[in-house]
Design an enzyme around this catalytic site. Sequence first.
Site, short mmCIF file in Angstrom:
data_model
loop_
_atom_site.label_atom_id
_atom_site.label_comp_id
_atom_site.label_asym_id
_atom_site.label_seq_id
_atom_site.Cartn_x
_atom_site.Cartn_y
_atom_site.Cartn_z
CB CYS A 138 31.08 60.84 14.77
SG CYS A 138 30.36 58.67 15.28
NE ARG B 10 29.81 66.52 12.94
CZ ARG B 10 29.51 66.74 11.80
NH1 ARG B 10 29.89 68.28 11.05
NH2 ARG B 10 29.81 65.75 10.64
CD1 TRP C 67 23.28 60.15 18.07
CD2 TRP C 67 23.82 59.14 16.52
NE1 TRP C 67 22.32 59.57 17.96
CE2 TRP C 67 22.25 58.79 17.19
CE3 TRP C 67 24.37 57.94 15.24
CZ2 TRP C 67 21.48 58.34 16.34
CZ3 TRP C 67 23.67 56.96 14.37
CH2 TRP C 67 22.05 57.44 15.11
N GLY D 76 31.37 57.22 10.26
CA GLY D 76 30.61 57.03 9.04
C GLY D 76 30.63 55.34 8.94
CD GLU E 235 10.16 71.27 12.60
OE1 GLU E 235 10.04 70.45 12.16
OE2 GLU E 235 11.16 72.11 13.52
CD GLU F 138 13.67 67.59 17.15
OE1 GLU F 138 15.52 67.07 16.32
OE2 GLU F 138 13.94 68.58 16.33
CE LYS G 179 21.81 71.44 13.98
NZ LYS G 179 20.32 71.75 13.88
O1 M6R Z 1 20.40 68.66 8.12
P1 M6R Z 1 19.33 68.38 7.15
O2 M6R Z 1 18.16 69.58 7.78
O3 M6R Z 1 19.10 67.42 6.12
O4 M6R Z 1 18.95 67.47 9.00
C1 M6R Z 1 17.66 66.75 8.95
C2 M6R Z 1 16.95 66.43 9.64
O5 M6R Z 1 17.45 65.26 10.41
C3 M6R Z 1 16.80 67.09 10.58
O6 M6R Z 1 16.21 67.77 10.41
C4 M6R Z 1 15.57 66.99 12.73
O7 M6R Z 1 15.30 66.60 11.78
C5 M6R Z 1 16.55 68.06 13.28
N1 M6R Z 1 16.70 67.23 14.46
C6 M6R Z 1 14.92 68.89 14.09
O8 M6R Z 1 15.27 69.23 14.92
#
Ligand code: M6R
Length: 615
Positions: A2, A27, A79, A106, A488, A495, A610
């Site tokens: 959030c 977020r 979120w 949180g 990837e 997504e 995010k």
């Molecule tokens: O901030 P982080 O790299 O730890 O995030 C990990 C995943 O949540 C993040 O890579 C997610 O898979 C993305 N939306 C992919 O595009």
Amino acid sequence: MCGIVGYIGENNAADVLLGGLKRLEYRGYDSAGICMLDGGELHTERSVGKVQDLADKVYQNLPENIIQATRLGVAHTRWATHGEPSEENAHPHLDQSGRVALVHNGIIENYKEIRQRLTAAGHSFKSQTDSEVLAHLIGAYYGENGDFLQAVCGALNQVEGTFGIAALCLDQPDCVVVARRGSPIVVGLGHNETIVASDAAAIIAHTDQVIYLDDDDVALLKRDDVDLRNIHNVPVSRDVARIEWDARAAEKDGYDHFMLKEIFEQADSLCNTFRGRLDVKQGTAILSGLNLTPREMADIQKVLLIACGTSLHAAMLGKYYFEDLADLCTDVEPAAEFRYRNPIVHARDLAVAISQSGETADTLAAVREAMNKGARVTGLCNVVGSTIARETGTGVYLHAGPEIGVASTKAFTSQMMVLMMMALKFGRGRRLSIQKGLEIIKEIERTPELVAKTLELNQHIAGIAKKYHYVRDFFFIGRGYLYPVALEGALKLKEISYIHAEGYHAAELKHGPIALLEPDVPVLALACDVPGKDKLLGNVEECRARKAPVIGIATEDDEEAVSYLDEVIPVPRTSTLLAPLTAVIAAQLFAYHMARFRGCEIDQPRNLAKSVTVE
Ligand code: M6R
């Protein structure tokens, strides 16, 4: 997860808070809310949907003179974790008396127990959220002692779980109280104003001077003062840091979407990642943040690369780099799995937590687990001052600049770059020759040119996407260094375009998934001219024999590959080490255009956020 914004200053709070929320919308974006204090009254608005829906409501419902007079407030973009997206569940939440307003990021794990206790004491709740319970708890303490800061401390001492909060109280028109445990809070120190947020994107337009709260810090914010405490109300001191990027970095800058902007930034972001970190005399990398002496590096017996999502795919690439360049045994660990099984970790292992945000809950928990087990732990993060960066204490920042698009793009290529440089450094401390090291450095220095050439394929890739955007299923296949790119590429596609996409090792296809291939199930083959290509082309033949159309990302001028493929995306020729770079950028563009043709919300895909700060 959030986004939180809080403000106290001499400007109109409504504009500042809503502007801040828009910058934090990545977020979370299922509902939003705001509460401002003016003239002895709290003005609260909440709405389901985007921040713009909330802004429309605020400017419609509140008289102009009140909006102009507001100088203090808190706001939130959500979120959902506990409770569906709805107005009742949107923040801010008020306490029983209606005097305390709270926004929270949180999870309060023991909220049910506290809710029961408070219900027995006569409290009634309007939402299903854990956050409202915390607002009531603060209110209950405030009712007992009339000291707002003390009330927040008292309540936070009762809760289990994670929080980043901003709260205000009707009786205290000159302050906002914030606190954190596990959810980031950044306090911006402006001129006659203090703005607080979950991350710097909401602050940078006001000031570049910030304080990153530590876990269990509480701060009483006034327009010209910050009183820092811990949750036991004991004063603590924290350094003031400077945000290194400028406000434009968090703007779309003429692009239709942040994702496209960030894809196109990759020549620059990669330069920023390797600039000043290459030793062209010794053929090695300079990564002083790792804080390891040559002897300590030589002593490492195993590397554990820990991450989630896209960062996990970068980790998979890292395994190839560490094994090939540094002869170091390397395991890739999905963070959520690592924290709950009983991993075997030795004191001579180096655990590397890879996280763009530096806040991912599973990765953070895995960091703590690896530390508990006695490993050295280091972090590869993009967000400066993030929790993982600070808890690990050592590591390498990506310096990719703010990544706002929910689909990670430039962070992935910078992670890949840092992992390559780390492997080079470890390799040079072991068996990698200076000549080989210098060759790798030359390759690294070529990356901006390779990226620029790959980006020239944008329109060509859009043309292919136009042809295939209607499909329901997609397969991505690759081998060796291009296997993580297959995963990837599939993740990117699913997504943002909501097409069901599976990434597979090309050889695995025939062990089951090949049963799904049909004329309307295309395959994207990572067919660059690197070791394993011949075998991959054999796998392409297997797909075509099942009448599945095959799009290939292949090396330009590779006539052999072209003869196997229905469509070709011809990327520049590179060494094996860099083949994933050009291939993944092509795959990012492909996913982007597929989503665009399908009319999807590219920067804010459904159900996602995010940074995932819950398990
Ligand atoms: O901030 P982080 O790299 O730890 O995030 C990990 C995943 O949540 C993040 O890579 C997610 O898979 C993305 N939306 C992919 O595009």
